[in-house]
Design an enzyme around this catalytic site. Sequence first.
Site, PDB file in Angstrom:
ATOM      1  CG  ASP A  38     -36.649   7.853  13.160  1.00 57.62           C
ATOM      2  OD1 ASP A  38     -37.515   7.106  12.730  1.00 57.62           O
ATOM      3  OD2 ASP A  38     -36.625   9.238  13.618  1.00 57.62           O
ATOM      4  CE  LYS A  60     -36.677   8.600   3.404  1.00 61.73           C
ATOM      5  NZ  LYS A  60     -36.323   9.794   2.605  1.00 61.73           N
ATOM      6  CG  MET A 176     -31.955  16.942   6.194  1.00 63.55           C
ATOM      7  SD  MET A 176     -33.630  16.766   6.307  1.00 63.55           S
ATOM      8  CE  MET A 176     -34.125  18.187   7.045  1.00 63.55           C
TER       9      MET A 176
END
Length: 516
Positions: A38, A60, A176
Site C-alpha cells: 500500500d 492510491k 483518517m
Amino acid sequence: MTVLKGKVFLVGAGPGDPALITRKGADCLRKADVVIYDRLISKELLYLAPENAELIYVGKRPGEHYRKQDEINQIIIEKARAGKTIIRLKGGDPLVFGRGAEEALVMAAADIQFEIIPGVTAAVATSAYAGIPLTHRDWTSSVALITGHEAPDKTCGESVCWEKLATCIGTIVVYMGVKNYEKITTRILNGGRDPQTPAAIIYAGTTPWQKTIVGTLHTIAQQAHAEKMKPPAILIVGDVVRLRESIAWHEKRPLFGRRLVVTRSRSEKSRLAEELRARGAMVIEFPTLKINPPPDMMTLHQKIQPLNQYEWIVFSSPTGVKYFFDVLITAGGDSRNLSGTRIAVRDISTAEAIKQYGIKADFCGAGLTSSDMINSLITQQRSLKNKKILIPQKTEMRTYMVQSLQKVGAHVICVDVYQISPAPHPPDEFQEHYEAGLIDGICFTSSTSVSSFLALMNLKNLHSFNDCHNIFSIGPVTSAKIIDLDGTISAQADQHTILGLADTICEYYQRNGSKS
Ligand code: SAH
C-alpha cells in the site's frame, strides 16, 4: 500433475518507522516471491524482499488510477494459485481500518492458505513517538480507536455516534478524516465533553518528519486548518495528552528534523546512515559507487594461493572482507584456509566484519587512515623483512602502504577482490529533496566519494553546493579532497570513525543550526 500451493501472508508493516515491523513480518518478507503493498509502506521494507521478488503497488497516488479492492483481491488470488509466496504488506496493523479483514475473507472463500501477522497500529505507535500514553492509571482507563472517515453528517445507527463517545471513553483516537476534524470535535463537544480537554494531532508519526500539534478539544480543529495538517494524521483527544510535555522524546533527539545525505558505495549497508537515523535524522543515501565482484573469481583465487604463505593479510574496509571471503568461499575454501596467517584491519568496523567469519584480527588500527594503520603495524612488528604481505583491495593509500612495507623489506602482493565503477546517476529521492531545497548537509567518509559525488552531480567544484549545505568529513584525507575541490567543511570528525562523525554532526547542529 503437481498441485502448486501458494500462501499469502497478510503482514502489518507498522506506520512509518520501518524498524517497527515485527521479526516474523520481516522474516516473511525475506522469503517473498511477490509483495503487494500500500501507499504508506516505507521503501526500506521493500529492500528486505529478495532482489528478484515481484513488487506490486496497489495504493492510491494523487491523480492516478488506483486499484479497487476487487482488483487487489483478484491479484492476490491469481498469484496464490500460481504457487507463489505472497506478502500482502499493509500499513500499521492489517486488521485495524486496513481492509485486511475483507482480504482474509476473500482468501478463506477461495480456499487459499494464509496467515495474519499483526503490526503496530498507528494509534499505538504514533502516540508512543509523540510521548502520549493512550492510558494512564491516574488519567484514563479506556481508549477507543475510531475512523473519522465516515460521512460525519450521518447520525447514529450504523455510524459512529460521537456524542455518546464524548463522555464514556477516556482517550479518543481518530484515524483518517483530517478534513472532518471540525465536525468531529463539534459533535464530541455537543456530547458534553469539556472544551478544555487536551487534544493533539500527530502527522507522519514515527518518521523523522513527524509533526505534532497540541491544543484543546475546542481549538484543535482550527489549529489543524491553520497548520495545513494533511494525511496521514491521527487525532488524540483526552487528558493523557498533558503527559507529552514530560515524556516526548522522538522530536527531542539531537538530529530530529535534519535531512542529511550520506554518500556510500552501492552494495554497502551504510553504518553512518544507521547511526544518524538513531540520532533522529532523516537520511538520504547517495550511492556514488557501484561495487562488483571480480570478473574471474577462480583465477583470482589461484593467484593468491596458498594463503598460509602470507605473514599478514591487510584489510582496510568491511567491503574488502566481504569480497575476499566471497572469492574464497566460491572457490570451495573457508576460514580455515587462513590458519597460520595473521590479519591486520584498519578499524573496528573492519574487525567486526571479519569476526563474522569466526576470525579475530591480530592487529587493529586506531580507526585513522590506512596509511596510519600500516605505519603502526610496521612500528609494532619488529621485522617484516622478507615477509609476504597480501593487500586484497584497493584503498585510497595503497601505493603509500606498498612503498612503506617495501622500505622495511616486505614482499607485498596486491590484488583486487572487487571492482569499482561509478553509480549511474543520483538517486531520485536525493534529486527531489535537493530541488526542493530541503537538504541540510552531506557527509563524506572517503576522498573517492567526494570526487564521485561531484561527477554524478555534474559539478566542477563544491563551491555552489556549499552555499546552502553543510559538508561533514570523516577525517584529514577526505577533508583535503573537499578543500581541494573548493568546498568548506562545517565539521570534521574528532574521532575519525563512523561513530565519531555522527557525534561531531550532532555537536555541530547543537552549536550552529542549519546553514540555509
Ligand atoms: N491499518 C492502519 C490504518 C490504516 S487507515 C493501522 O493499523 O495503522 C490510515 C490512517 O492511519 C491514516 O489516515 C492515519 O489516520 C493513520 N496513520 C497511518 N500511519 C500514520 C502515521 N505514520 N502517522 C499518523 N497517522 C497514521
